[in-house]
Design a protein around this motif. Structure first.
Motif, short mmCIF file in Angstrom:
data_model
loop_
_atom_site.label_atom_id
_atom_site.label_comp_id
_atom_site.label_asym_id
_atom_site.label_seq_id
_atom_site.Cartn_x
_atom_site.Cartn_y
_atom_site.Cartn_z
N ILE A 63 45.37 50.63 47.04
CA ILE A 63 45.14 50.41 45.61
C ILE A 63 44.65 48.98 45.37
CG2 ILE A 63 46.30 50.22 43.36
CD1 ILE A 63 47.92 52.68 44.15
N THR A 64 43.58 48.87 44.60
CA THR A 64 42.98 47.55 44.37
C THR A 64 43.72 46.79 43.27
OG1 THR A 64 41.48 48.35 42.65
CG2 THR A 64 40.72 48.54 44.95
N LYS A 65 43.42 45.49 43.19
CA LYS A 65 44.02 44.62 42.17
C LYS A 65 43.61 45.12 40.77
CE LYS A 65 44.60 39.71 41.11
NZ LYS A 65 44.19 38.34 41.47
N GLU A 66 42.37 45.55 40.64
CA GLU A 66 41.86 46.05 39.36
C GLU A 66 42.60 47.32 38.94
OE1 GLU A 66 39.92 45.77 35.96
OE2 GLU A 66 39.72 44.29 37.56
N GLU A 67 42.85 48.20 39.90
CA GLU A 67 43.59 49.44 39.59
C GLU A 67 45.03 49.12 39.20
OE1 GLU A 67 41.29 52.71 42.40
OE2 GLU A 67 42.80 51.41 43.32
N ARG A 68 45.58 48.10 39.82
CA ARG A 68 46.95 47.68 39.48
C ARG A 68 46.98 47.11 38.06
NH1 ARG A 68 47.68 44.11 43.44
NH2 ARG A 68 48.12 42.29 42.14
N ARG A 69 45.95 46.37 37.71
CA ARG A 69 45.87 45.80 36.36
C ARG A 69 45.79 46.92 35.31
NH1 ARG A 69 41.68 41.32 37.60
NH2 ARG A 69 42.99 39.51 38.04
N ASN A 70 45.01 47.94 35.62
CA ASN A 70 44.92 49.09 34.71
C ASN A 70 46.27 49.74 34.50
OD1 ASN A 70 42.19 48.76 34.36
ND2 ASN A 70 41.60 50.32 35.87
N LEU A 71 47.04 49.86 35.58
CA LEU A 71 48.37 50.46 35.50
C LEU A 71 49.28 49.62 34.61
CD1 LEU A 71 50.46 52.56 36.41
CD2 LEU A 71 50.87 51.15 38.45
N ILE A 72 49.20 48.29 34.76
CA ILE A 72 50.01 47.40 33.92
C ILE A 72 49.63 47.57 32.45
CG2 ILE A 72 50.49 44.97 33.35
CD1 ILE A 72 50.02 44.40 36.40
N CYS A 73 48.34 47.69 32.16
CA CYS A 73 47.88 47.89 30.78
C CYS A 73 48.49 49.15 30.16
CB CYS A 73 46.37 47.98 30.74
SG CYS A 73 45.56 46.39 30.92
#
Length: 396
Positions: free
Chosen positions: A310-320
């Motif tokens: 899982i990429t950093k960008e995908e992780r950010r989306n999850l946090i959002c």
């Protein structure tokens, strides 16, 4: 009932007409059958929780405040307890005990109670109210009449708007009626997947465009059509009428105690512990089971993907999503599910010091029939007790 007791205390001969087969039918279901009698907070908290026309309530509240209500029920054999948010309930958790105390007090005060007795119309010459015409054709003459007929919410309990018609027949105006303390209907179909899921300690923010209309913290519930629970019911009273102009956006912060950075650290720890698992199996420690499929879908991440991929960008989306779970509010459920009615007889036409009509002498109003409503927590019943007492006590 409270108005009748107050009038009887003044030495008047009082007749109470109830169209239902028993007294307190709506009171019986309040607080999910437990009856949230009042709220034990200070006066400023009470007024802050009254949504419509709080200033109109000054005289009534100070004439019979929340502590007098608690004292009344204690003296009439209903032991009370105070719970979270200063909500006051009978120790027994039975609304029937509250109704029983009122019935007993009415009997002792000599109030004549007529059950299954509907009112057809008020007897008035346009300037003075002289009594009521009953549904069976009889006419009952009186020096004063108090209308305490409630609103139009939960019509099965007898709240069918009769009082509005009676008031209008005397020249009174009734403001726009709408459901309040009602569940929201939500546009997104994924809410039905979470039906029955209750979330505690979440923060909700409701916006119209970029403007925040409501923001608060509390408990909510997903239903097959949308969202309910204390947090959502309170929100409905504050933003419900804004829904007429289209949908409102709502974001739910599922983890309000953590910042986005702290959430990222938490997710990294979860991912580290589950690095060889598929993404769909890595969220059990953070989310209720019913919510996981929905969050997976919203995240846009392939559920079969290994956590370590899982990429950093995908992780950010999850946090959002966790910090702003998105929903679109499109409407409110109707009066059958609304706890109270927003709107009612215009308070501009009622004397706040006596609850008497400014248009027709001898006609008084009390409770939800007036354009008064409040948030959950015992405040609406306090409006009923205070206005009922003041109306009955003001009759000379």
């Amino acid at each position: 009932m409270f108005a009748a007791l107050a009038a009887a205390e003044k030495g008047h001969s009082v007749s109470l007409f109830e169209k239902n087969e028993k007294l307190g039918k709506k009171l019986f279901i309040t607080g999910k059958g437990r009856c949230n009698i009042t709220n034990a907070s200070d006066a400023d908290v009470f007024f802050a929780n009254v949504i419509s026309n709080p200033k109109f309530m000054y005289s009534a509240f100070y004439a019979y405040d929340n502590f007098r209500v608690i004292d009344f029920f204690e003296k009439h054999g209903v032991k009370t307890k105070t719970e979270r948010g200063n909500r006051v309930f009978p120790v027994s958790d039975h609304s029937s005990d509250v109704i029983g105390a009122l019935k007993s007090a009415l009997h002792k005060s000599g109030v004549s109670v007529s059950l299954s007795t509907g009112i057809e119309r008020l007897l008035t010459d346009g300037k003075r109210c002289a009594g009521v015409a009953l549904a069976d054709g009889r006419e009952v003459y009186a020096d004063a009449v108090i209308l305490a007929t409630g609103g139009v919410s939960y019509p099965a309990t007898g709240s069918t708007g009769d009082g509005y018609l009676f008031a209008e027949s005397c020249g009174h105006s009734v403001t726009e009626l709408s459901p309040a303390l009602a569940p929201f209907i939500v546009k997104e179909t994924y809410v039905s997947q979470m039906q029955g899921l209750s979330l505690k300690n979440v923060r909700a923010a409701i916006r119209k465009g970029n403007r925040i209309l409501f923001e608060d913290f509390g408990e909510m519930l997903f239903t097959h059509f949308g969202v309910s629970g204390p947090l959502m019911l309170s929100a409905s009273s504050l933003v419900g009428r804004q829904l007429n102009g289209g949908g409102l956006t709502m974001k739910i912060d599922l983890k309000p105690a953590r910042s986005a950075e702290q959430m990222d650290q938490r997710i990294l720890r979860e991912f580290e512990a589950n690095k060889n698992k598929q993404f769909k199996n890595s969220l059990n420690g953070m989310l209720p089971a019913k919510m996981i499929p929905v969050v997976l879908e919203l995240s846009g991440v392939d559920p079969e993907k290994k956590v370590h991929e899982i990429t950093k960008e995908e992780r950010r989306n999850l946090i959002c999503i966790l910090k702003g779970f998105p929903l679109t509010l499109t409407g409110l459920r109707d009066f059958n599910e609304a706890i109270i009615t927003q709107g009612g007889i215009s308070v501009k036409e009622v004397n706040p010091s006596t609850m008497e009509s400014k248009l027709v002498s001898g006609l008084f109003f009390a409770g939800e029939v007036l354009d008064l409503d409040a948030l959950t927590g015992g405040f609406n019943l306090q409006i009923a007790w205070s206005t009922g007492y003041l109306a009955g006590n003001s009759i000379e």
